[in-house]
Design a protein around this motif. Structure first.
Motif, mmCIF file in Angstrom:
data_model
loop_
_atom_site.group_PDB
_atom_site.id
_atom_site.type_symbol
_atom_site.label_atom_id
_atom_site.label_comp_id
_atom_site.label_asym_id
_atom_site.label_seq_id
_atom_site.Cartn_x
_atom_site.Cartn_y
_atom_site.Cartn_z
ATOM 1 N N THR A 49 0.839 -1.205 0.000
ATOM 2 C CA THR A 49 0.000 0.000 0.000
ATOM 3 C C THR A 49 0.870 1.251 0.000
ATOM 4 O O THR A 49 0.623 2.195 -0.742
ATOM 5 N N TYR A 50 1.892 1.240 0.848
ATOM 6 C CA TYR A 50 2.785 2.400 0.950
ATOM 7 C C TYR A 50 3.562 2.615 -0.353
ATOM 8 O O TYR A 50 3.774 3.748 -0.774
ATOM 9 N N SER A 51 3.988 1.538 -0.988
ATOM 10 C CA SER A 51 4.776 1.634 -2.221
ATOM 11 C C SER A 51 3.997 2.274 -3.366
ATOM 12 O O SER A 51 4.587 2.926 -4.229
ATOM 13 N N GLU A 52 2.691 2.093 -3.377
ATOM 14 C CA GLU A 52 1.866 2.678 -4.440
ATOM 15 C C GLU A 52 1.871 4.203 -4.382
ATOM 16 O O GLU A 52 1.968 4.863 -5.407
ATOM 17 N N ASN A 53 1.723 4.757 -3.182
ATOM 18 C CA ASN A 53 1.685 6.218 -2.991
ATOM 19 C C ASN A 53 2.342 6.584 -1.661
ATOM 20 O O ASN A 53 1.648 6.875 -0.684
ATOM 21 N N PRO A 54 3.657 6.624 -1.594
ATOM 22 C CA PRO A 54 4.317 6.898 -0.320
ATOM 23 C C PRO A 54 4.028 8.286 0.247
ATOM 24 O O PRO A 54 4.075 8.474 1.462
ATOM 25 N N GLU A 55 3.702 9.234 -0.608
ATOM 26 C CA GLU A 55 3.447 10.587 -0.122
ATOM 27 C C GLU A 55 2.108 10.713 0.614
ATOM 28 O O GLU A 55 1.864 11.696 1.302
ATOM 29 N N LEU A 56 1.248 9.706 0.492
ATOM 30 C CA LEU A 56 -0.069 9.765 1.132
ATOM 31 C C LEU A 56 -0.079 9.224 2.564
ATOM 32 O O LEU A 56 -1.042 9.437 3.294
ATOM 33 N N TYR A 57 0.978 8.517 2.981
ATOM 34 C CA TYR A 57 0.923 7.793 4.255
ATOM 35 C C TYR A 57 2.068 8.167 5.178
ATOM 36 O O TYR A 57 3.168 8.494 4.751
ATOM 37 N N THR A 58 1.773 8.063 6.467
ATOM 38 C CA THR A 58 2.791 8.182 7.512
ATOM 39 C C THR A 58 2.818 6.863 8.284
ATOM 40 O O THR A 58 1.894 6.062 8.197
ATOM 41 N N GLY A 59 3.869 6.643 9.041
ATOM 42 C CA GLY A 59 3.942 5.456 9.894
ATOM 43 C C GLY A 59 4.632 4.267 9.268
ATOM 44 O O GLY A 59 4.576 3.167 9.811
ATOM 45 N N PHE A 60 5.300 4.466 8.131
ATOM 46 C CA PHE A 60 5.963 3.331 7.492
ATOM 47 C C PHE A 60 7.134 2.833 8.332
ATOM 48 O O PHE A 60 7.493 1.659 8.265
ATOM 49 N N GLN A 61 7.711 3.719 9.145
ATOM 50 C CA GLN A 61 8.818 3.312 10.028
ATOM 51 C C GLN A 61 8.352 2.225 10.999
ATOM 52 O O GLN A 61 9.077 1.274 11.264
ATOM 53 N N ASN A 62 7.129 2.349 11.521
ATOM 54 C CA ASN A 62 6.579 1.312 12.408
ATOM 55 C C ASN A 62 6.443 -0.020 11.684
ATOM 56 O O ASN A 62 6.666 -1.082 12.270
ATOM 57 N N VAL A 63 6.068 0.025 10.433
ATOM 58 C CA VAL A 63 5.917 -1.199 9.639
ATOM 59 C C VAL A 63 7.271 -1.872 9.471
ATOM 60 O O VAL A 63 7.407 -3.084 9.652
#
Length: 112
Positions: A49-63
């Motif tokens: 999900t994040y790879s599709e639109n990284p600018e739309l999401y926060t919290g990838f560090q937790n993942v």
């Protein structure tokens, strides 16, 4: 064009499950394996999900951290499960439940 970022779905859950997979690795390895696998599946979905639109999401560090913790928990759980199976095959279930009998078996092993 200022877009509102939203938290990545299940990012906190992935982190918590990754931590729990390490903490539960000593529950005969089974609980840690289940939590580790579930965490990895959720982390892979969140990463896609994040790879599709990284600018739309926060919290990838937790993942990312949760995924690393899940891998560590999975490895520890598998090692503990192998150790448990080895102990059952070597000493028997009854021996593992009786401390005196276990000490006797260990003394026999040391004398050989």
């Amino acid at each position: 064009m200022n877009q509102h970022q939203e938290p990545l779905q299940n990012a906190t859950l992935i982190l918590v499950l990754g931590i729990l997979s390490i903490l539960t690795c000593c529950c005969y390895g089974v609980v840690g394996i289940v939590l580790g696998v579930v965490t990895l599946v959720l982390a892979n979905k969140a990463t896609a999900t994040y790879s599709e639109n990284p600018e739309l999401y926060t919290g990838f560090q937790n993942v990312k951290i949760g995924k690393i913790l899940a891998i560590i928990g999975l490895v520890l759980s598998v090692l503990y499960l192998i150790l448990t199976i080895w102990a059952i095959m070597t000493f028997g279930w009854e021996t593992l439940q009786d401390q005196e009998l276990m000490q006797e078996k260990l003394r026999e092993m040391m004398d050989q």
